[in-house]
Design a protein around this motif. Structure first.
Motif, PDB file in Angstrom:
ATOM      1  N   TRP A  55     -15.154  58.096  17.595  1.00 37.14           N
ATOM      2  CA  TRP A  55     -14.613  56.789  17.230  1.00 37.14           C
ATOM      3  C   TRP A  55     -14.740  55.804  18.391  1.00 37.14           C
ATOM      4  O   TRP A  55     -14.927  54.598  18.165  1.00 37.14           O
ATOM      5  N   ARG A  56     -14.671  56.302  19.621  1.00 37.43           N
ATOM      6  CA  ARG A  56     -14.858  55.422  20.772  1.00 37.43           C
ATOM      7  C   ARG A  56     -16.299  54.926  20.854  1.00 37.43           C
ATOM      8  O   ARG A  56     -16.544  53.756  21.187  1.00 37.43           O
ATOM      9  N   LEU A  57     -17.244  55.808  20.564  1.00 40.85           N
ATOM     10  CA  LEU A  57     -18.649  55.401  20.567  1.00 40.85           C
ATOM     11  C   LEU A  57     -18.900  54.328  19.518  1.00 40.85           C
ATOM     12  O   LEU A  57     -19.576  53.319  19.790  1.00 40.85           O
ATOM     13  N   ILE A  58     -18.353  54.534  18.315  1.00 39.46           N
ATOM     14  CA  ILE A  58     -18.530  53.545  17.251  1.00 39.46           C
ATOM     15  C   ILE A  58     -17.905  52.206  17.654  1.00 39.46           C
ATOM     16  O   ILE A  58     -18.524  51.143  17.488  1.00 39.46           O
ATOM     17  N   MET A  59     -16.701  52.249  18.205  1.00 39.33           N
ATOM     18  CA  MET A  59     -16.054  51.014  18.648  1.00 39.33           C
ATOM     19  C   MET A  59     -16.866  50.354  19.766  1.00 39.33           C
ATOM     20  O   MET A  59     -17.036  49.125  19.795  1.00 39.33           O
ATOM     21  N   GLY A  60     -17.378  51.169  20.681  1.00 42.04           N
ATOM     22  CA  GLY A  60     -18.175  50.630  21.770  1.00 42.04           C
ATOM     23  C   GLY A  60     -19.439  49.961  21.277  1.00 42.04           C
ATOM     24  O   GLY A  60     -19.837  48.904  21.790  1.00 42.04           O
ATOM     25  N   LEU A  61     -20.091  50.552  20.278  1.00 51.91           N
ATOM     26  CA  LEU A  61     -21.305  49.959  19.717  1.00 51.91           C
ATOM     27  C   LEU A  61     -20.996  48.635  19.022  1.00 51.91           C
ATOM     28  O   LEU A  61     -21.800  47.698  19.079  1.00 51.91           O
ATOM     29  N   ILE A  62     -19.840  48.569  18.371  1.00 59.52           N
ATOM     30  CA  ILE A  62     -19.440  47.311  17.725  1.00 59.52           C
ATOM     31  C   ILE A  62     -19.220  46.232  18.780  1.00 59.52           C
ATOM     32  O   ILE A  62     -19.676  45.091  18.624  1.00 59.52           O
ATOM     33  N   ILE A  63     -18.545  46.585  19.863  1.00 60.70           N
ATOM     34  CA  ILE A  63     -18.294  45.620  20.930  1.00 60.70           C
ATOM     35  C   ILE A  63     -19.594  45.198  21.594  1.00 60.70           C
ATOM     36  O   ILE A  63     -19.841  43.999  21.823  1.00 60.70           O
ATOM     37  N   ALA A  64     -20.466  46.163  21.897  1.00 63.33           N
ATOM     38  CA  ALA A  64     -21.742  45.851  22.542  1.00 63.33           C
ATOM     39  C   ALA A  64     -22.592  44.950  21.652  1.00 63.33           C
ATOM     40  O   ALA A  64     -23.215  43.985  22.127  1.00 63.33           O
TER      41      ALA A  64
END
Length: 299
Positions: free
Chosen positions: A24-33
């Motif tokens: 879930w952190r990776l998904i959130m990070g990709l959204i932010i990036a």
């Protein structure tokens, strides 16, 4: 985690990612990036269109096609926002510093120059040895003098572009997945498939779109292997850099991203038969570059 012996060096990249390796952190990070990248790009392009005034529609067409040096610099340097987006995601979501994703600085520099050196020699040999065309004579795109004057900035712009893609795919996504999942089928294949999707352009490549996307998937897998063997992003960046220098600065396609090229090819991306005939050559050279990079980092 038990790593293959050949991939022991990968652990140096994975250790900082383990504490925040949740999917879930990776998904959130990709959204932010992605958000940072899109917002910065939109702001830059709108500023440029405003600056162009009445010439904005014509400038937009030139920018999309990349047919002038200025348009190419804008397109290539805009990838710096992708790197910025990853850096923000690392800080906000994973509490990580950006340099960690590149690997040890001294080793990074050593591997980068070692791989670049061997790839430059291979490319020079290819240009010196026959055949000296692509089935038909290459078409001059700009004078040698003008090309050389632009070359330092052009090389920097290509480096910004390729390093951004490697930071995202073989850096952020691969490292976060590998810190969470043992299987290379996950941390090698997922970024490679995403990379291939990004290179699927049926509106430009026509019937060759699937083959070109497959080329990108294989390229992604080979760069993932290099990264895991090296323990830094340097070899993947070097191989990607030499590939794009050849395709963008030396011989570009006439209908797409040709603004900085010394020559343009005698066929366009929409020429299905000609492109299909050259794809095996591209696949072969990709394998040679990967093997040469592996040799370089073993020294």
């Amino acid at each position: 985690m038990i790593l293959r012996p050949a991939y022991r060096a990968h652990e140096h990249l994975l250790a900082p990612a383990r504490e925040t390796a949740q999917v879930w952190r990776l998904i959130m990070g990709l959204i932010i990036a992605s958000g940072v990248y899109l917002i910065c790009n939109q702001t830059m392009f709108r500023t440029l269109y405003t600056w162009q005034g009445k010439n904005a529609p014509a400038f937009s067409e030139t920018l999309i096609a990349g047919t002038t040096p200025f348009a190419m610099y804008v397109l290539l340097l805009s990838f710096g926002f992708m790197t910025l987006g990853v850096a923000v995601a690392l800080k906000v979501v994973h509490k990580r510093g950006f340099p960690e994703i590149l690997g040890n600085a001294a080793l990074f520099r050593k591997q980068l120059w070692a791989v670049l050196a061997i790839l430059v020699l291979i490319n020079l040999a290819i240009w010196v040895l026959p055949p000296w065309d692509m089935g038909a004579p290459l078409v001059s795109n700009m004078s040698l003098g003008g090309w050389l004057i632009l070359l330092p900035v052009s090389l920097l712009a290509v480096f910004v572009q390729v390093s951004a893609e490697e930071v995202l795919f073989r850096g952020y996504i691969q490292q976060q997945l590998a810190a969470r999942f043992r299987s290379p089928l996950v941390w090698m294949a997922v970024p490679a498939l995403l990379f291939g999707v990004g290179h699927y352009v049926p509106e430009e490549a026509g019937s060759n779109a699937t083959a070109i996307a497959l080329w990108a998937v294989v390229f992604g897998l080979l760069m993932a292997d290099l990264t895991a063997r090296a323990g830094t992003l340097a070899p993947a960046i070097a191989v990607h850099f030499m590939n794009n220098v050849t395709a963008i600065l030396i011989t570009a396609l006439p209908d797409n991203l040709s603004g900085l090229a010394l020559y343009i090819s005698p066929f366009s991306l929409s020429d299905a038969e000609a492109v299909r005939a050259w794809l095996p050559v591209d696949f072969g050279f990709m394998i040679v570059s990967w093997l040469a990079a592996r040799l370089a980092i073993r020294r």
